[in-house]
Design a protein around this motif. Structure first.
Motif, mmCIF file in Angstrom:
data_model
loop_
_atom_site.group_PDB
_atom_site.id
_atom_site.type_symbol
_atom_site.label_atom_id
_atom_site.label_comp_id
_atom_site.label_asym_id
_atom_site.label_seq_id
_atom_site.Cartn_x
_atom_site.Cartn_y
_atom_site.Cartn_z
ATOM 1 N N PHE A 148 6.638 5.507 -9.854
ATOM 2 C CA PHE A 148 5.860 5.489 -10.959
ATOM 3 C C PHE A 148 5.660 6.855 -11.726
ATOM 4 O O PHE A 148 4.803 7.527 -12.141
ATOM 5 C CB PHE A 148 4.240 5.331 -10.285
ATOM 6 N N SER A 149 7.032 7.528 -11.883
ATOM 7 C CA SER A 149 6.997 8.905 -12.437
ATOM 8 C C SER A 149 6.480 8.966 -13.983
ATOM 9 O O SER A 149 6.625 8.136 -14.543
ATOM 10 C CB SER A 149 8.684 9.413 -12.501
ATOM 11 N N GLY A 150 5.605 10.198 -13.940
ATOM 12 C CA GLY A 150 4.849 10.098 -15.294
ATOM 13 C C GLY A 150 3.731 9.151 -15.320
ATOM 14 O O GLY A 150 2.905 9.363 -16.457
ATOM 15 N N ILE A 151 3.318 8.703 -14.221
ATOM 16 C CA ILE A 151 1.952 7.812 -14.490
ATOM 17 C C ILE A 151 1.089 8.310 -13.322
ATOM 18 O O ILE A 151 1.645 8.008 -11.972
ATOM 19 C CB ILE A 151 2.400 6.176 -14.239
ATOM 20 N N ASP A 152 -0.019 8.285 -13.523
ATOM 21 C CA ASP A 152 -1.006 8.311 -12.125
ATOM 22 C C ASP A 152 -1.370 7.114 -11.868
ATOM 23 O O ASP A 152 -2.360 6.793 -12.503
ATOM 24 C CB ASP A 152 -2.247 9.462 -12.501
ATOM 25 N N SER A 181 -5.558 0.342 -14.499
ATOM 26 C CA SER A 181 -6.194 -0.734 -14.032
ATOM 27 C C SER A 181 -5.550 -1.808 -13.260
ATOM 28 O O SER A 181 -4.251 -1.317 -12.947
ATOM 29 C CB SER A 181 -6.580 -1.613 -15.453
ATOM 30 N N VAL A 182 -5.962 -2.990 -13.060
ATOM 31 C CA VAL A 182 -5.494 -3.848 -12.253
ATOM 32 C C VAL A 182 -5.259 -5.355 -12.688
ATOM 33 O O VAL A 182 -5.982 -5.667 -13.718
ATOM 34 C CB VAL A 182 -6.425 -4.394 -11.125
ATOM 35 N N ARG A 232 7.237 0.728 -15.755
ATOM 36 C CA ARG A 232 6.721 1.342 -14.576
ATOM 37 C C ARG A 232 5.370 1.244 -14.539
ATOM 38 O O ARG A 232 4.389 0.906 -13.662
ATOM 39 C CB ARG A 232 7.027 3.016 -14.392
ATOM 40 N N LEU A 233 4.572 1.249 -15.779
ATOM 41 C CA LEU A 233 3.206 1.054 -15.960
ATOM 42 C C LEU A 233 2.680 -0.190 -15.467
ATOM 43 O O LEU A 233 1.768 -0.451 -14.818
ATOM 44 C CB LEU A 233 2.557 1.632 -17.345
ATOM 45 N N SER A 234 3.570 -1.302 -16.007
ATOM 46 C CA SER A 234 3.117 -2.681 -15.839
ATOM 47 C C SER A 234 3.317 -2.915 -14.106
ATOM 48 O O SER A 234 2.503 -3.621 -13.570
ATOM 49 C CB SER A 234 4.111 -3.496 -16.504
ATOM 50 N N LEU A 235 4.400 -2.352 -13.696
ATOM 51 C CA LEU A 235 4.316 -2.295 -12.131
ATOM 52 C C LEU A 235 3.498 -2.044 -11.497
ATOM 53 O O LEU A 235 3.023 -2.497 -10.527
ATOM 54 C CB LEU A 235 5.942 -1.698 -11.816
ATOM 55 N N CYS A 236 2.914 -0.715 -11.617
ATOM 56 C CA CYS A 236 1.650 -0.453 -11.136
ATOM 57 C C CYS A 236 0.691 -1.224 -10.951
ATOM 58 O O CYS A 236 -0.058 -1.380 -10.091
ATOM 59 C CB CYS A 236 1.389 1.158 -11.836
ATOM 60 N N LYS A 237 0.281 -1.796 -12.409
ATOM 61 C CA LYS A 237 -0.901 -2.434 -12.298
ATOM 62 C C LYS A 237 -0.518 -3.805 -11.651
ATOM 63 O O LYS A 237 -1.609 -4.389 -11.035
ATOM 64 C CB LYS A 237 -1.180 -2.827 -14.030
ATOM 65 N N VAL A 238 0.511 -4.451 -11.666
ATOM 66 C CA VAL A 238 0.843 -5.717 -11.117
ATOM 67 C C VAL A 238 0.759 -5.350 -9.619
ATOM 68 O O VAL A 238 0.251 -6.186 -8.773
ATOM 69 C CB VAL A 238 2.193 -6.309 -11.562
ATOM 70 N N LEU A 239 1.331 -4.291 -8.912
ATOM 71 C CA LEU A 239 1.440 -4.031 -7.620
ATOM 72 C C LEU A 239 -0.231 -3.985 -7.225
ATOM 73 O O LEU A 239 -0.489 -4.377 -5.924
ATOM 74 C CB LEU A 239 1.994 -2.852 -7.118
ATOM 75 N N THR A 271 0.834 -1.271 -0.103
ATOM 76 C CA THR A 271 -0.229 0.066 0.053
ATOM 77 C C THR A 271 0.899 1.474 0.079
ATOM 78 O O THR A 271 0.572 2.129 -0.806
ATOM 79 C CB THR A 271 -0.630 -0.033 1.238
ATOM 80 N N ALA A 272 1.956 1.364 0.765
ATOM 81 C CA ALA A 272 2.727 2.474 0.852
ATOM 82 C C ALA A 272 3.685 2.665 -0.494
ATOM 83 O O ALA A 272 3.872 3.689 -0.926
ATOM 84 C CB ALA A 272 3.955 2.268 1.932
ATOM 85 N N THR A 273 3.948 1.583 -1.127
ATOM 86 C CA THR A 273 4.678 1.589 -2.547
ATOM 87 C C THR A 273 3.725 2.077 -3.323
ATOM 88 O O THR A 273 4.438 2.738 -4.247
ATOM 89 C CB THR A 273 5.436 0.276 -2.744
ATOM 90 N N LEU A 274 2.637 1.750 -3.589
ATOM 91 C CA LEU A 274 1.831 2.383 -4.470
ATOM 92 C C LEU A 274 1.446 3.869 -4.256
ATOM 93 O O LEU A 274 1.183 4.559 -5.430
ATOM 94 C CB LEU A 274 0.269 1.735 -4.425
ATOM 95 N N LYS A 275 2.007 4.412 -3.414
ATOM 96 C CA LYS A 275 1.896 5.846 -3.200
ATOM 97 C C LYS A 275 3.071 6.684 -3.453
ATOM 98 O O LYS A 275 3.280 7.746 -3.434
ATOM 99 C CB LYS A 275 1.345 6.134 -1.677
ATOM 100 N N GLN A 276 4.203 5.922 -3.792
ATOM 101 C CA GLN A 276 5.478 6.385 -4.195
ATOM 102 C C GLN A 276 5.611 7.001 -5.630
ATOM 103 O O GLN A 276 5.563 6.252 -6.584
ATOM 104 C CB GLN A 276 6.525 5.413 -4.094
#
Length: 199
Positions: free
Chosen positions: A61-65, A70-71, A168-175, A52-57
């Motif tokens: 995820f620079s350049g990505i909201d 999606s998940v 970074r985009l893939s990491l966001c969705k995977v996390l 949860t904390a990492t998803l807020k870093q």
């Protein structure tokens, strides 16, 4: 490895997170031999907090909201369905039995899947390794030892190179998918700790 993109409406996500049959607050993961330990509960809770904390870093995820992405869930396991409580109506299907062995197997396979995926991610600023990977490794080592990859050290090779936008985009969705799966794991283990699955 098939991943599916899921788009959750706020109402559906709220239903998943607030289903009254499962509670996160008393999560105590089960070790591979079936015995419950308080330390495993702490490892599982720490993992969820770190994800949860990492998803807020923002740096990760620079350049990505990330909150608007999606998940991506691991669809190679059936954790959500095989770990549903007996007589559960959360999924719309009433389940008459609970198979603890199958549930624990699926949880271990999920942990292994996400470990391998996350260990291969670039992490030049050490935002992922010391938090998510470390807590995931501790949960696996102490509570699901059979799920540890045999070549664990050699999996963490991409850490020092910069990540691409797509990574970074893939990491966001995977996390985000791992966070949902970790909530499920915590709830299911709380259910097993309650003893309801044996009644």
């Amino acid at each position: 490895m098939p991943l599916i993109k899921l788009y959750f409406s706020p109402a559906l996500l709220l239903l998943v997170l607030l289903c009254p049959l499962w509670q996160v607050s008393q999560s105590l993961p089960v070790m591979s031999n079936g015995q419950l330990t308080d330390s495993c509960g702490l490892y599982a809770k720490t993992l969820l907090q770190n994800i949860t904390a990492t998803l807020k870093q923002n740096n990760l995820f620079s350049g990505i909201d990330c909150s608007k992405q999606s998940v991506e869930l691991n669809m190679e396991t059936n954790t959500a369905s095989v770990c549903a409580p007996k007589k559960s109506t959360c999924s719309g299907i009433v389940k008459s039995e609970f198979d603890q062995k199958s549930c624990l197997t699926n949880i271990g396979e999920d942990l292994q899947h996400y470990y391998k995926l996350l260990a291969a991610q670039p992490d030049p600023d050490s935002l992922l390794g010391p938090s998510v990977l470390s807590s995931l490794r501790e949960l696996m080592k102490n509570c699901f030892a059979w799920s540890l990859p045999t070549d664990m050290a050699s999996n963490e090779v991409a850490a020092n190179r910069p990540s691409t936008y797509d990574e970074r985009l893939s990491l966001c969705k995977v996390l985000k998918g791992f966070q949902i799966r970790t909530i499920t794991i915590n709830r299911v283990i709380s259910y097993m700790k309650s003893g309801e699955h044996t009644k």
